[in-house]
Structure formats: C-alpha cells, structure tokens
Scaffold this motif. Structure first.
Motif, mmCIF file in Angstrom:
data_model
loop_
_atom_site.group_PDB
_atom_site.id
_atom_site.type_symbol
_atom_site.label_atom_id
_atom_site.label_comp_id
_atom_site.label_asym_id
_atom_site.label_seq_id
_atom_site.Cartn_x
_atom_site.Cartn_y
_atom_site.Cartn_z
ATOM 1 N N MET A 56 43.121 49.721 42.667
ATOM 2 C CA MET A 56 44.474 49.514 42.209
ATOM 3 C C MET A 56 45.126 50.866 41.936
ATOM 4 O O MET A 56 44.533 51.710 41.291
ATOM 5 N N ALA A 57 46.349 51.011 42.378
ATOM 6 C CA ALA A 57 47.115 52.225 42.121
ATOM 7 C C ALA A 57 48.134 51.924 41.032
ATOM 8 O O ALA A 57 49.040 51.136 41.231
ATOM 9 N N SER A 84 50.187 47.654 38.411
ATOM 10 C CA SER A 84 48.958 47.868 39.178
ATOM 11 C C SER A 84 49.246 48.008 40.658
ATOM 12 O O SER A 84 48.349 48.306 41.436
ATOM 13 N N SER A 125 50.255 45.430 42.371
ATOM 14 C CA SER A 125 50.053 44.087 42.918
ATOM 15 C C SER A 125 51.355 43.563 43.521
ATOM 16 O O SER A 125 52.437 43.731 42.957
ATOM 17 N N ASP A 139 39.196 41.108 42.611
ATOM 18 C CA ASP A 139 38.834 42.501 42.856
ATOM 19 C C ASP A 139 39.829 43.055 43.866
ATOM 20 O O ASP A 139 39.731 42.790 45.063
ATOM 21 N N TYR A 140 40.792 43.830 43.398
ATOM 22 C CA TYR A 140 41.861 44.343 44.253
ATOM 23 C C TYR A 140 41.344 45.376 45.261
ATOM 24 O O TYR A 140 41.866 45.464 46.360
ATOM 25 N N ALA A 141 40.330 46.133 44.896
ATOM 26 C CA ALA A 141 39.794 47.151 45.805
ATOM 27 C C ALA A 141 39.108 46.508 47.008
ATOM 28 O O ALA A 141 39.298 46.931 48.143
ATOM 29 N N ALA A 142 38.324 45.470 46.751
ATOM 30 C CA ALA A 142 37.598 44.797 47.832
ATOM 31 C C ALA A 142 38.384 43.622 48.407
ATOM 32 O O ALA A 142 37.983 43.055 49.420
ATOM 33 N N GLU A 143 39.490 43.256 47.724
ATOM 34 C CA GLU A 143 40.299 42.091 48.108
ATOM 35 C C GLU A 143 39.445 40.833 48.178
ATOM 36 O O GLU A 143 39.494 40.063 49.137
ATOM 37 N N GLN A 158 34.845 41.090 36.320
ATOM 38 C CA GLN A 158 35.883 41.788 37.078
ATOM 39 C C GLN A 158 37.211 41.768 36.329
ATOM 40 O O GLN A 158 37.942 42.763 36.331
ATOM 41 N N ARG A 193 37.088 44.552 33.998
ATOM 42 C CA ARG A 193 37.268 45.835 34.708
ATOM 43 C C ARG A 193 38.752 46.050 35.008
ATOM 44 O O ARG A 193 39.280 47.160 34.845
ATOM 45 N N ASN A 194 39.447 45.000 35.451
ATOM 46 C CA ASN A 194 40.887 45.099 35.731
ATOM 47 C C ASN A 194 41.667 45.439 34.464
ATOM 48 O O ASN A 194 42.567 46.286 34.487
#
Length: 137
Positions: free
Chosen positions: A1-2, A16, A18, A45-49, A61, A64-65
C-alpha cells in the motif's frame, strides 16, 4: 500500500491508495488533534491482492493493514483506545478474538463486537479503531 497524507480543514487525511477510498470519497484514517480515527479495515492483502480464507489469517492481515495506516502518523496498535468489530460468521468469533487478544494484550482497548453481514461474502471480519497519539501502553 502506498500511503499519502493530505491536510484539509484542520484534519490530516491518510489514504492507502485503495480504489475504494477514491471512488467513495473517504480516507483510510483521519487525524484531528491527537485523535486518530481508522476507517473499517479488512484482512485484504493489498500487496499480494489476495484475501485469505481463514478468519484468523484475515484478522492478522487486518492488523498489519491497521499498523501501516497508524505508522503514517507515528502511532501503533498500542495507541488504540476503542475498537468496533464486525464478524460475519458466528463460528469465527473464537478465532478472531484469539488474534485480537494477541494484538492487544496489555493495551486492552474498549471493544464492541457485532455479528454482521458484510458486503463481500468472502470477508469474515472488519474493524474500525480510534486511537490517541498521546496514549500508548
């Protein structure tokens, strides 16, 4: 996530990146003074989608977010004072609460837990949180 931060109307808006935030005009978190309000957060999980199937892993998760969003303003889960939790399936309660207890041992925030139908049937848990920058365990 950026993550990005924007100042608007005396508030820090944390995004994020999103597509939901942009499409529906909301922020991942809003900071007003020392108060941080985290929007409903899931275990996607945004990194792994990907979205794990098990409630416990979705909850890990989710935390973590949340930690990524809190880090943008110098906070951690130790700053959390209130959690509102929505669990889609009653049979997931124990698994979700076991992960919750791991994340918040010693912090012990106020907590409300509700069984609720969530918009995506694959999402098993969602939480929003309130935190204070000047409070830590």
């Amino acid at each position: 996530m950026a993550f990005t931060t924007t100042l608007r109307h005396g508030r820090r808006l944390i995004s994020s990146g999103s597509s939901f935030e942009a499409a529906y005009s909301y922020s991942r978190a809003v900071v007003v003074g020392s108060h941080i309000m985290l929007s409903g957060t899931t275990g996607y999980d945004y990194a792994a989608e990907t979205l794990a199937g098990a409630a416990a892993e979705q909850t890990r998760q989710l935390f973590r977010n949340a930690e990524l969003a809190f880090a943008q303003v110098g906070a951690t889960l130790a700053n959390v004072v209130r959690v509102r939790m929505f669990i889609a399936r009653p049979e997931d309660y124990e698994a979700v609460m076991a992960v919750f207890a791991e994340a918040f041992r010693g912090v012990d925030p106020a907590c409300t837990t509700v069984q609720a139908g969530l918009f995506d049937p694959e999402i098993r848990v969602e939480m929003d949180m309130d935190a204070l920058l000047d409070v830590a365990a």
